[in-house]
Design an enzyme around this catalytic site. Structure first.
Site, short mmCIF file in Angstrom:
data_model
loop_
_atom_site.label_atom_id
_atom_site.label_comp_id
_atom_site.label_asym_id
_atom_site.label_seq_id
_atom_site.Cartn_x
_atom_site.Cartn_y
_atom_site.Cartn_z
N CYS A 1 25.11 39.10 56.02
CA CYS A 1 25.90 39.16 55.74
C CYS A 1 26.77 37.76 57.13
O CYS A 1 26.65 36.60 55.89
CB CYS A 1 26.62 39.71 55.45
SG CYS A 1 26.42 40.82 54.24
N SER B 1 29.01 36.93 51.77
CA SER B 1 28.97 37.18 51.30
C SER B 1 29.63 38.56 52.07
O SER B 1 29.62 38.77 52.80
CB SER B 1 27.96 37.59 50.69
OG SER B 1 27.79 39.19 50.00
N CYS B 2 30.94 38.77 50.92
CA CYS B 2 32.45 39.05 51.57
C CYS B 2 32.93 40.60 51.24
O CYS B 2 33.31 40.37 50.29
CB CYS B 2 32.92 38.54 52.48
SG CYS B 2 34.52 39.45 53.44
N ASN C 1 34.80 42.02 60.33
CA ASN C 1 33.78 41.45 60.27
C ASN C 1 35.23 40.08 61.53
O ASN C 1 34.47 39.59 62.24
CB ASN C 1 33.51 40.49 59.00
CG ASN C 1 32.36 41.27 58.15
OD1 ASN C 1 32.16 41.36 56.99
ND2 ASN C 1 31.25 41.75 58.89
N HIS D 1 34.60 39.29 48.11
CA HIS D 1 34.86 40.14 46.32
C HIS D 1 35.70 40.85 46.63
O HIS D 1 35.38 42.13 47.84
CB HIS D 1 33.75 39.91 46.18
CG HIS D 1 32.37 39.87 46.84
ND1 HIS D 1 31.35 39.24 47.48
CD2 HIS D 1 31.99 42.00 46.83
CE1 HIS D 1 30.56 40.71 48.22
NE2 HIS D 1 30.97 41.48 48.05
N TYR E 1 34.68 44.86 45.01
CA TYR E 1 34.37 45.92 44.31
C TYR E 1 34.91 46.46 42.96
O TYR E 1 36.57 47.02 43.38
CB TYR E 1 33.27 46.98 44.36
CG TYR E 1 31.91 46.62 45.48
CD1 TYR E 1 30.96 45.98 44.95
CD2 TYR E 1 32.14 45.83 46.91
CE1 TYR E 1 29.71 45.52 45.48
CE2 TYR E 1 30.70 45.18 47.29
CZ TYR E 1 30.21 45.63 46.58
OH TYR E 1 28.58 44.79 46.87
N ALA F 1 29.34 50.38 48.10
CA ALA F 1 28.59 50.12 47.49
C ALA F 1 27.72 49.96 47.97
O ALA F 1 27.16 49.18 48.39
CB ALA F 1 28.55 48.56 46.37
N1 LIG Z 1 28.94 47.33 50.25
C1 LIG Z 1 28.80 46.59 52.21
N2 LIG Z 1 29.76 47.01 52.26
C2 LIG Z 1 29.71 46.54 53.30
O1 LIG Z 1 31.24 45.98 54.08
C3 LIG Z 1 28.36 46.60 54.19
C4 LIG Z 1 27.75 46.65 53.83
N3 LIG Z 1 27.08 47.55 52.24
N4 LIG Z 1 26.20 46.99 54.11
C5 LIG Z 1 26.12 46.85 55.38
C6 LIG Z 1 27.66 46.26 55.83
C7 LIG Z 1 28.07 48.41 56.66
N5 LIG Z 1 29.36 48.04 57.01
C8 LIG Z 1 30.26 48.53 56.31
C9 LIG Z 1 29.88 50.10 56.11
C10 LIG Z 1 30.63 51.84 55.91
C11 LIG Z 1 31.75 51.23 55.69
C12 LIG Z 1 32.61 52.04 56.05
O2 LIG Z 1 32.25 53.68 55.61
N6 LIG Z 1 34.38 51.69 56.72
C13 LIG Z 1 34.95 53.13 56.66
C14 LIG Z 1 35.07 54.13 57.65
C15 LIG Z 1 34.11 53.85 59.17
C16 LIG Z 1 34.29 54.45 60.14
O3 LIG Z 1 34.67 55.36 59.75
O4 LIG Z 1 33.93 54.35 60.84
C17 LIG Z 1 36.35 52.33 56.45
O5 LIG Z 1 37.11 53.41 56.32
O6 LIG Z 1 36.73 50.95 57.31
C18 LIG Z 1 32.05 49.59 56.79
C19 LIG Z 1 31.94 48.60 56.21
C20 LIG Z 1 29.44 46.56 56.31
N7 LIG Z 1 28.68 46.06 55.65
O1 LIG Z 2 28.56 42.31 57.87
C1 LIG Z 2 28.83 42.54 57.08
C2 LIG Z 2 27.77 43.11 55.84
C3 LIG Z 2 27.80 43.11 54.58
N1 LIG Z 2 28.95 42.78 53.68
C4 LIG Z 2 29.19 42.97 52.48
C5 LIG Z 2 28.98 41.93 51.66
C6 LIG Z 2 28.09 42.36 50.11
O2 LIG Z 2 29.46 43.51 49.36
C7 LIG Z 2 27.39 43.28 50.77
C8 LIG Z 2 26.06 43.30 51.17
O3 LIG Z 2 25.27 42.51 49.03
P1 LIG Z 2 24.59 41.67 49.12
O4 LIG Z 2 23.86 41.44 47.88
O5 LIG Z 2 23.22 41.84 50.06
O6 LIG Z 2 25.44 40.30 49.51
O7 LIG Z 2 27.66 43.62 51.99
C9 LIG Z 2 30.01 42.73 53.88
O8 LIG Z 2 31.09 42.28 53.59
N2 LIG Z 2 29.91 42.74 55.83
#
Ligand SMILES: Nc1nc(=O)c2c([nH]1)NC[C@@H]1CN(c3ccc(C(=O)N[C@@H](CCC(=O)O)C(=O)O)cc3)CN21
Ligand SMILES: O=c1ccn([C@H]2C[C@H](O)[C@@H](COP(=O)(O)O)O2)c(=O)[nH]1
Length: 283
Positions: A160, A181-182, A191, A221, A223, A282
């Site tokens: 991303c 994509s964010c 990020n 975006h 969701y 998601a």
């Molecule tokens: N849909 C989606 N959004 C994302 O932001 C994302 C992805 N997929 N896939 C790849 C990575 C993984 N990322 C993630 C995954 C999980 C959290 C999450 O669950 N955050 C919670 C708790 C985090 C914790 O306890 O460490 C939060 O409240 O921020 C955040 C970013 C960012 N990226």
């Molecule tokens: O560092 C990250 C990694 C992932 N994301 C988010 C952005 C999208 O919601 C999904 C990735 O879906 P794509 O279909 O590949 O765009 O994960 C993020 O914000 N920051």
């Protein structure tokens, strides 16, 4: 923090609904956002209108810089954030290139630390940039890229934040990071921390002052299932003052980052925040 809330509000007020085929969810979407972080003056862009798990965000950066490609390695660093993409995404589970449980494939640092050359072999982009910057060289192409369209089917997710471009002006280091994509409620919360930390760490290990980090987002975006908590809870809260990030000054080389650095080498001072909000994720 204000620029984050402004972007959230802009999406809520002006966003358009877009169907996303990969996740089978609708996203309220805007195109183009530019955020700036003043790293030199320690203006750490940590979200205060909910509790932010900033250590997970830094663990992800350390994993990318080390070239990790396995969710177990990310867990060992201190974050579970790659578990779902490695193990619950049906397209990746069906992909014959997936090498078993926790494998993430060729993503992020796995590419940036060993970018395949058309003529065979690899280039360690990060090592080259660190060597150049340490010698005061900015060749106007100090670009760490994780974007390789030929490798998309070899990894669980396309990157991303796919590119980080470093620049030197005198003894000050700047960073331009680009994100295609964010996921603004969940991903951007991390990020912003990551762009900030990447510039702070790179300045520290290459012997420069940190300047500003410029963060360009293309598709921003929310969701459909995140909209209510964002609009009705997070956006009704007043932000607190920005906290400070402290990085262990003993980190002086890329080798340090690769070998002994842990989350204990980072701390945040004066972090005042509202209660946690659990946003749906998601896959
Ligand atoms: N849909 C989606 N959004 C994302 O932001 C994302 C992805 N997929 N896939 C790849 C990575 C993984 N990322 C993630 C995954 C999980 C959290 C999450 O669950 N955050 C919670 C708790 C985090 C914790 O306890 O460490 C939060 O409240 O921020 C955040 C970013 C960012 N990226
Ligand atoms: O560092 C990250 C990694 C992932 N994301 C988010 C952005 C999208 O919601 C999904 C990735 O879906 P794509 O279909 O590949 O765009 O994960 C993020 O914000 N920051």
């Amino acid at each position: 923090m204000k620029q984050y809330l402004d972007l959230c509000k802009r999406i809520v007020d002006e966003g358009e609904w877009v169907n996303n085929a990969r996740t089978n969810k609708k996203c309220l979407t805007v195109i183009n956002a530019d955020l700036v972080y003043d790293v030199g003056n320690n203006q750490f862009p940590l979200v205060t209108t909910r509790k932010s798990f900033w250590k997970s965000a830094i663990a992800e950066v350390l994993g990318y810089l080390r070239g990790y490609q396995n969710a177990a390695d990310f867990r060992a660093l201190g974050t579970k954030t790659w578990d779902a993409n490695a193990n619950e995404n049906q397209a990746w589970l069906n992909n014959p290139n997936r090498k078993g449980h926790d494998d993430m494939g060729l993503i992020y640092g796995a590419l940036g630390r060993a970018f395949p050359k058309p003529t065979g072999g690899h280039v360690d982009l990060l090592q080259q940039i660190v060597d150049d910057l340490s010698n005061g060289i900015d060749n106007r192409g100090e670009i760490l890229t994780f974007y390789h369209p030929g490798a998309f089917d070899l990894g669980c997710l396309r990157p991303c934040m796919y590119e980080h471009h470093f620049s030197l002006l005198g003894d000050t280091l700047y960073l331009n990071s680009t994100q295609r994509s964010c996921d603004v409620p969940l991903g951007l919360n991390f990020n912003m921390v990551q762009v900030y930390v990447l510039l702070a760490l790179m300045a520290q290990i290459t012997g420069h002052k940190a300047g500003k980090a410029y963060h360009k987002i293309v598709n921003a975006h929310i969701y459909e299932d995140q909209l209510a908590p964002m609009r009705d809870i997070q956006l009704t809260r007043e932000p607190f003052a920005s906290p400070k990030l402290i990085i262990n000054p003993k980190i002086t080389s890329l080798n340090d980052i690769e070998t002994w650095v842990t989350l204990d080498d980072f701390s945040v001072e004066d972090y005042e925040h509202h209660d946690a909000i659990k946003y749906p994720f998601a896959v």
